[in-house]
Design a protein around this motif. Structure first.
Motif, PDB file in Angstrom:
ATOM      1  N   PHE A  96      15.208  21.879   4.488  1.00 51.91           N
ATOM      2  CA  PHE A  96      15.592  21.721   3.085  1.00 51.91           C
ATOM      3  C   PHE A  96      17.079  21.438   2.910  1.00 51.91           C
ATOM      4  CE2 PHE A  96      16.464  23.452  -1.248  1.00 51.91           C
ATOM      5  CZ  PHE A  96      15.824  22.423  -1.935  1.00 51.91           C
ATOM      6  N   ARG A 100      18.618  18.392   0.709  1.00 53.36           N
ATOM      7  CA  ARG A 100      19.587  18.584  -0.386  1.00 53.36           C
ATOM      8  C   ARG A 100      20.868  17.796  -0.163  1.00 53.36           C
ATOM      9  NH1 ARG A 100      20.767  24.089  -3.148  1.00 53.36           N
ATOM     10  NH2 ARG A 100      21.016  22.735  -4.950  1.00 53.36           N
ATOM     11  N   LYS A 135       7.812  23.661  -2.076  1.00 52.74           N
ATOM     12  CA  LYS A 135       8.314  25.033  -2.112  1.00 52.74           C
ATOM     13  C   LYS A 135       9.564  25.171  -2.996  1.00 52.74           C
ATOM     14  CE  LYS A 135      10.189  28.603   0.913  1.00 52.74           C
ATOM     15  NZ  LYS A 135      10.606  28.934   2.279  1.00 52.74           N
ATOM     16  N   ASN A 136      10.506  24.273  -2.851  1.00 51.81           N
ATOM     17  CA  ASN A 136      11.783  24.363  -3.572  1.00 51.81           C
ATOM     18  C   ASN A 136      11.872  23.385  -4.738  1.00 51.81           C
ATOM     19  OD1 ASN A 136      13.158  26.370  -1.844  1.00 51.81           O
ATOM     20  ND2 ASN A 136      12.855  24.812  -0.282  1.00 51.81           N
ATOM     21  N   LEU A 139      14.785  23.620  -7.382  1.00 56.29           N
ATOM     22  CA  LEU A 139      16.098  23.187  -6.896  1.00 56.29           C
ATOM     23  C   LEU A 139      16.168  21.671  -6.773  1.00 56.29           C
ATOM     24  CD1 LEU A 139      16.916  25.854  -4.173  1.00 56.29           C
ATOM     25  CD2 LEU A 139      18.094  25.487  -6.337  1.00 56.29           C
TER      26      LEU A 139
END
Length: 193
Positions: A96, A100, A135-136, A139
């Motif tokens: 992740f 990002r 999952k994220n 964000l």
């Protein structure tokens, strides 16, 4: 005609693939500084960086993505449009932090305007919709809204603001809708201060 990469930058491009994190980080810092403005040697490094987006080392993938975004301002042929799907794929990276780093650099593509902006906007709108199953996801969505804000700040293009506000309005969860809207409220407050 493409200028040649000087020997120090050529070494840095090679060192991005080093297994020694110190060497790799020094290379990243040197290349980031070198690509802060337009460069004449972008196409000499371009294909190497595109290949780095699929490297087995997540650090190489992150560095390649960030450097390609930096080089977009040195891309009169608009290769970034052709290679944007590969960049967008890095935003789905299993690591992740790598995803990002890429996502937070994509605004530099949108800031170019024209076809790169259209490609960027289409990619981020699709990414906003599809990430809900990840999952994220919150964000990722926050980073997308921040990226659009950064493009708006760089360009003043009101269609970018409209896109961001449409995405924010499409958020079902009031908690996250408020959080994403706060990104744009902070921008307005910063401009009036």
């Amino acid at each position: 005609m493409t200028a040649r990469v000087d020997d120090d930058l050529r070494r840095a491009l090679t060192d991005v693939g080093s297994s020694d994190r110190g060497v790799q980080n020094a290379a990243y810092q040197a290349l980031t500084a070198a690509t802060d403005g337009p460069v004449a040697w972008a196409y000499e490094a371009w294909d190497e960086l595109v290949a780095g987006l699929r490297d087995r080392d997540n650090h190489v993938r992150a560095i390649a993505a960030q450097l390609l975004c930096n080089l977009a301002k040195s891309d009169p042929e608009e290769r970034i449009v052709r290679d944007f799907p590969a960049l967008l794929e890095v935003t789905r990276d299993d690591r992740f932090v790598t995803a990002r780093h890429c996502l937070q650099s994509l605004w530099k593509v949108g800031a170019l305007g024209g076809t790169p902006l259209d490609t960027y906007r289409e990619g981020l709108v699709a990414r906003f919709a599809e990430c809900r199953a990840e999952k994220n996801w919150s964000l990722i969505r926050h980073d997308i809204v921040c990226s659009l804000r950064d493009v708006h700040e760089a360009t003043g293009d009101e269609t970018v603001r409209a896109t961001a506000l449409e995405l924010i309005d499409s958020e079902d969860d009031p908690k996250y809708r408020k959080k994403y809207a706060g990104v744009w409220k902070a921008q307005r407050a910063g401009r009036t201060a």
